[in-house]
Design a protein around this motif. Structure first.
Motif, PDB file in Angstrom:
ATOM      1  N   PHE A 177      41.131  42.862  53.257  1.00 56.55           N
ATOM      2  CA  PHE A 177      41.237  43.597  52.287  1.00 56.55           C
ATOM      3  C   PHE A 177      41.297  44.795  51.505  1.00 56.55           C
ATOM      4  N   LEU A 178      41.382  45.978  52.974  1.00 53.11           N
ATOM      5  CA  LEU A 178      41.918  46.813  52.901  1.00 53.11           C
ATOM      6  C   LEU A 178      43.456  47.070  52.992  1.00 53.11           C
ATOM      7  N   GLU A 182      34.383  50.892  46.026  1.00 48.18           N
ATOM      8  CA  GLU A 182      34.868  52.258  45.581  1.00 48.18           C
ATOM      9  C   GLU A 182      36.632  51.529  45.600  1.00 48.18           C
ATOM     10  N   LYS A 183      37.152  50.199  46.463  1.00 47.64           N
ATOM     11  CA  LYS A 183      38.392  50.221  46.879  1.00 47.64           C
ATOM     12  C   LYS A 183      39.459  49.801  45.074  1.00 47.64           C
ATOM     13  N   LEU A 184      38.256  48.873  44.414  1.00 44.51           N
ATOM     14  CA  LEU A 184      38.644  47.755  42.879  1.00 44.51           C
ATOM     15  C   LEU A 184      38.062  49.339  41.857  1.00 44.51           C
ATOM     16  N   GLU A 185      37.715  50.572  42.490  1.00 44.16           N
ATOM     17  CA  GLU A 185      37.588  51.502  41.305  1.00 44.16           C
ATOM     18  C   GLU A 185      37.308  51.031  40.199  1.00 44.16           C
ATOM     19  N   ALA A 215      44.362  44.026  44.239  1.00 51.67           N
ATOM     20  CA  ALA A 215      43.402  43.474  43.764  1.00 51.67           C
ATOM     21  C   ALA A 215      43.219  44.492  43.231  1.00 51.67           C
ATOM     22  N   ALA A 216      43.332  45.622  43.470  1.00 54.55           N
ATOM     23  CA  ALA A 216      42.894  46.650  42.083  1.00 54.55           C
ATOM     24  C   ALA A 216      43.611  46.233  40.282  1.00 54.55           C
ATOM     25  N   GLU A 217      44.804  46.393  41.043  1.00 54.58           N
ATOM     26  CA  GLU A 217      46.535  46.426  39.910  1.00 54.58           C
ATOM     27  C   GLU A 217      45.361  45.054  38.780  1.00 54.58           C
ATOM     28  N   ALA A 269      37.668  35.382  48.704  1.00 51.84           N
ATOM     29  CA  ALA A 269      37.442  35.714  50.053  1.00 51.84           C
ATOM     30  C   ALA A 269      37.973  36.342  51.242  1.00 51.84           C
ATOM     31  N   VAL A 270      37.449  37.033  51.584  1.00 48.72           N
ATOM     32  CA  VAL A 270      38.039  38.232  52.382  1.00 48.72           C
ATOM     33  C   VAL A 270      37.379  38.740  53.535  1.00 48.72           C
ATOM     34  N   SER A 271      37.904  39.154  54.282  1.00 48.64           N
ATOM     35  CA  SER A 271      37.532  39.889  55.473  1.00 48.64           C
ATOM     36  C   SER A 271      37.808  41.733  55.723  1.00 48.64           C
TER      37      SER A 271
END
Length: 112
Positions: A19-20, A65-68, A26-28, A13-15
């Motif tokens: 998220f940025l 992209e951001k979560l790879e 989040a990726a970790e 649940a993000v804007s």
């Protein structure tokens, strides 16, 4: 976050700004879950990105992209934008979920 033996479901649940800002965390977190020794290899991943109706919502390409997600080539994954209030996108997510779970069951080695 919902972790089952044959599925990993993550409801975000993000804007875009949230998220940025939190993407590394989040990726970790995702990496920690998918690399956990008790999680079967190749378990399907469904990421639901909520609040898609709001201005500056996150698009699937940004999440990928951001979560790879490309690094998880042994996992079938899908990112679905949705709106929890109206239900927009949830039907499509469940259809995709059915497909990736069926594929996982067909490919899953016996005994796991």
């Amino acid at each position: 976050m919902l972790l089952l033996r044959h599925l990993f479901l993550w409801w975000m649940a993000v804007s875009k700004a949230d998220f940025l800002f939190e993407r590394q965390e989040a990726a970790e977190e995702l990496r920690g879950v998918l690399e956990h020794p008790e999680l079967p290899k190749g378990v399907p991943v469904l990421i639901l990105v909520n609040k898609h109706d709001l201005p500056y919502s996150v698009v699937p390409e940004t999440v990928i992209e951001k979560l790879e997600l490309e690094n998880y080539r042994f996992n079938s994954w899908h990112v679905q934008c949705c709106n929890g209030l109206s239900g927009t996108g949830l039907h499509e997510a469940m259809e995709h979920l059915g497909r990736i779970l069926a594929e996982y069951k067909r490919q899953k080695p016996s005994g796991r």
